[in-house]
Write a protein that holds these residues in place. Sequence first.
Motif, PDB file in Angstrom:
ATOM      1  N   VAL A 278      23.795  53.336  42.764  1.00  0.00           N
ATOM      2  CA  VAL A 278      22.928  54.270  43.491  1.00  0.00           C
ATOM      3  C   VAL A 278      22.732  53.842  44.933  1.00  0.00           C
ATOM      4  N   LYS A 279      23.104  52.604  45.281  1.00  0.00           N
ATOM      5  CA  LYS A 279      23.003  52.123  46.661  1.00  0.00           C
ATOM      6  C   LYS A 279      24.397  51.746  47.148  1.00  0.00           C
ATOM      7  N   GLY A 280      25.127  52.692  47.656  1.00  0.00           N
ATOM      8  CA  GLY A 280      26.461  52.397  48.139  1.00  0.00           C
ATOM      9  C   GLY A 280      27.451  52.198  46.995  1.00  0.00           C
ATOM     10  N   THR A 281      28.665  51.849  47.367  1.00  0.00           N
ATOM     11  CA  THR A 281      29.715  51.702  46.357  1.00  0.00           C
ATOM     12  C   THR A 281      29.911  50.262  45.930  1.00  0.00           C
ATOM     13  N   GLY A 282      29.424  49.316  46.716  1.00  0.00           N
ATOM     14  CA  GLY A 282      29.630  47.912  46.380  1.00  0.00           C
ATOM     15  C   GLY A 282      31.090  47.517  46.361  1.00  0.00           C
ATOM     16  N   GLY A 283      31.897  48.222  47.109  1.00  0.00           N
ATOM     17  CA  GLY A 283      33.328  47.896  47.172  1.00  0.00           C
ATOM     18  C   GLY A 283      34.149  48.461  46.046  1.00  0.00           C
ATOM     19  N   GLN A 284      33.527  49.300  45.197  1.00  0.00           N
ATOM     20  CA  GLN A 284      34.258  49.816  44.037  1.00  0.00           C
ATOM     21  C   GLN A 284      35.390  50.755  44.443  1.00  0.00           C
ATOM     22  N   VAL A 285      35.212  51.499  45.537  1.00  0.00           N
ATOM     23  CA  VAL A 285      36.267  52.419  45.967  1.00  0.00           C
ATOM     24  C   VAL A 285      37.493  51.636  46.379  1.00  0.00           C
ATOM     25  N   ARG A 286      37.296  50.555  47.148  1.00  0.00           N
ATOM     26  CA  ARG A 286      38.430  49.758  47.595  1.00  0.00           C
ATOM     27  C   ARG A 286      39.160  49.137  46.405  1.00  0.00           C
ATOM     28  N   LYS A 287      38.371  48.620  45.429  1.00  0.00           N
ATOM     29  CA  LYS A 287      39.002  48.028  44.250  1.00  0.00           C
ATOM     30  C   LYS A 287      39.779  49.071  43.448  1.00  0.00           C
ATOM     31  N   GLY A 288      39.248  50.284  43.441  1.00  0.00           N
ATOM     32  CA  GLY A 288      39.927  51.340  42.699  1.00  0.00           C
ATOM     33  C   GLY A 288      41.258  51.715  43.289  1.00  0.00           C
ATOM     34  N   LEU A 289      41.411  51.487  44.592  1.00  0.00           N
ATOM     35  CA  LEU A 289      42.663  51.806  45.267  1.00  0.00           C
ATOM     36  C   LEU A 289      43.705  50.714  45.121  1.00  0.00           C
ATOM     37  N   GLU A 290      43.298  49.522  44.692  1.00  0.00           N
ATOM     38  CA  GLU A 290      44.230  48.421  44.563  1.00  0.00           C
ATOM     39  C   GLU A 290      45.134  48.606  43.339  1.00  0.00           C
ATOM     40  N   GLY A 291      46.371  48.150  43.443  1.00  0.00           N
ATOM     41  CA  GLY A 291      47.291  48.239  42.320  1.00  0.00           C
ATOM     42  C   GLY A 291      46.866  47.361  41.154  1.00  0.00           C
ATOM     43  N   LYS A 292      47.221  47.744  39.934  1.00  0.00           N
ATOM     44  CA  LYS A 292      46.838  47.003  38.730  1.00  0.00           C
ATOM     45  C   LYS A 292      48.007  46.218  38.133  1.00  0.00           C
ATOM     46  N   GLY A 293      49.093  46.119  38.873  1.00  0.00           N
ATOM     47  CA  GLY A 293      50.222  45.349  38.373  1.00  0.00           C
ATOM     48  C   GLY A 293      51.136  46.189  37.506  1.00  0.00           C
ATOM     49  N   PRO A 294      52.197  45.584  36.990  1.00  0.00           N
ATOM     50  CA  PRO A 294      53.162  46.332  36.172  1.00  0.00           C
ATOM     51  C   PRO A 294      52.536  46.825  34.869  1.00  0.00           C
ATOM     52  N   THR A 295      53.009  47.951  34.397  1.00  0.00           N
ATOM     53  CA  THR A 295      52.506  48.522  33.148  1.00  0.00           C
ATOM     54  C   THR A 295      52.955  47.667  31.974  1.00  0.00           C
ATOM     55  N   PRO A 296      52.030  47.242  31.114  1.00  0.00           N
ATOM     56  CA  PRO A 296      52.428  46.420  29.960  1.00  0.00           C
ATOM     57  C   PRO A 296      53.375  47.184  29.044  1.00  0.00           C
ATOM     58  N   ARG A 297      54.162  46.452  28.283  1.00  0.00           N
ATOM     59  CA  ARG A 297      55.024  47.091  27.296  1.00  0.00           C
ATOM     60  C   ARG A 297      54.180  47.855  26.283  1.00  0.00           C
ATOM     61  N   ALA A 298      54.795  48.843  25.674  1.00  0.00           N
ATOM     62  CA  ALA A 298      54.053  49.689  24.737  1.00  0.00           C
ATOM     63  C   ALA A 298      53.413  48.863  23.628  1.00  0.00           C
ATOM     64  N   GLU A 299      54.132  47.796  23.168  1.00  0.00           N
ATOM     65  CA  GLU A 299      53.609  46.978  22.072  1.00  0.00           C
ATOM     66  C   GLU A 299      52.361  46.198  22.468  1.00  0.00           C
ATOM     67  N   MET A 300      52.124  46.058  23.798  1.00  0.00           N
ATOM     68  CA  MET A 300      50.999  45.269  24.279  1.00  0.00           C
ATOM     69  C   MET A 300      49.805  46.126  24.674  1.00  0.00           C
ATOM     70  N   ARG A 301      49.946  47.454  24.640  1.00  0.00           N
ATOM     71  CA  ARG A 301      48.859  48.337  25.074  1.00  0.00           C
ATOM     72  C   ARG A 301      47.973  48.703  23.885  1.00  0.00           C
ATOM     73  N   PRO A 302      46.710  48.295  23.905  1.00  0.00           N
ATOM     74  CA  PRO A 302      45.808  48.607  22.784  1.00  0.00           C
ATOM     75  C   PRO A 302      45.740  50.107  22.528  1.00  0.00           C
ATOM     76  N   GLY A 303      45.863  50.478  21.271  1.00  0.00           N
ATOM     77  CA  GLY A 303      45.765  51.883  20.898  1.00  0.00           C
ATOM     78  C   GLY A 303      47.071  52.634  20.942  1.00  0.00           C
ATOM     79  N   HIS A 304      48.089  52.074  21.583  1.00  0.00           N
ATOM     80  CA  HIS A 304      49.374  52.754  21.646  1.00  0.00           C
ATOM     81  C   HIS A 304      50.020  52.730  20.255  1.00  0.00           C
ATOM     82  N   PRO A 305      50.698  53.830  19.855  1.00  0.00           N
ATOM     83  CA  PRO A 305      51.342  53.834  18.523  1.00  0.00           C
ATOM     84  C   PRO A 305      52.286  52.650  18.303  1.00  0.00           C
ATOM     85  N   ALA A 306      53.024  52.257  19.352  1.00  0.00           N
ATOM     86  CA  ALA A 306      53.929  51.115  19.206  1.00  0.00           C
ATOM     87  C   ALA A 306      53.155  49.827  18.966  1.00  0.00           C
TER      88      ALA A 306
END
Length: 318
Positions: free
Chosen positions: A21-49
């Motif tokens: 409620v008081k500014g973003t606290g840097g959340q917008v900038r963090k949201g724009l940062e890359g999250k790295g390579p996409t994990p393999r399907a077997e490593m993604r929680p909830g994925h059928p694989a």
Amino acid sequence: MAGNSKRRGATRNPGTKKGAVKGTGGQVRKGLEGKGPTPRAEMRPGHPAQRRAAAAAKAERAREKKADAPEIIAGRNPVVEALRAGVPGTTLYVALNIDVDDRVNEAVRLAGDKGISILEIPREELDRKTNRAVHQGLGLQVPPFEYSHPDDLLQAARDSGEPPLLVALDGVTDPRNLGAVVRSAAAFGAHGVLLPARRSAGITAVAWRTSAGTAAKLPIGVATNLTRQLKSWASKGLMIAGLDADGTVDIDGLNLATDPLVIVLGSEGRGLSRLVRETCDLTVSIPMAAGVESLNASVAAAVLLADVARRRRSAGRV
């Protein structure tokens, strides 16, 4: 502003508004940062694989746990047959207040002669130990089977002074077929049997009984990778012959019978896997009358091993 006012009673309770409620606290900038390579399907929680991989890992752990646990042969006839065949039982369980007949008397006598412990237990406990199988008041506990290393199979074959004859199974999952193959291998002079570590039956209580006790007399090994092990044996001078309905030669043309030889048997349904077939020096078929279905793995193994044994006797190699 109502949300940011410092007046008493003017601020919202924590958690009543999503986000800061008081500014973003840097959340917008963090949201724009890359999250790295996409994990393999077997490593993604909830994925059928990932769910399939987790289920497969759980099943493998359960299989390994079961393989390390003793098994119980249940039923009056099966127990008597196992004791007659020399299956190395450790304990004979007899239900309290059992209706005694000739089979019960023979089981108790054979167990006593072999030094096997005899325990009387409540029928409910025997139900639990046999997973509610039809035990008829008798159960024979057998220990986990001790497998040999594949190198030990080849060494035992060479120590025999005869041309090595080994049998490898590619995906035979029926323990009755496995036990029958072991029995045929022992009967026709094979020096050992090799199983793959996965997608294969093991020496369970059922296989013990079907082998008529020969599993205790013939070395049985396990290969982590069957194709790699066959290539290793081939590099040491053994010929690899696969039994296949569409073989390159029929059984009469198996001129390698008197040489150091590995006979490979496929599964009950699909036969030899592609990689194993490509590893074989040749594939062998068994001629049959028109209109007759193919033989199952254990019968086909017996036919081929009997012919190899005959050729070796004729050549004076055994």
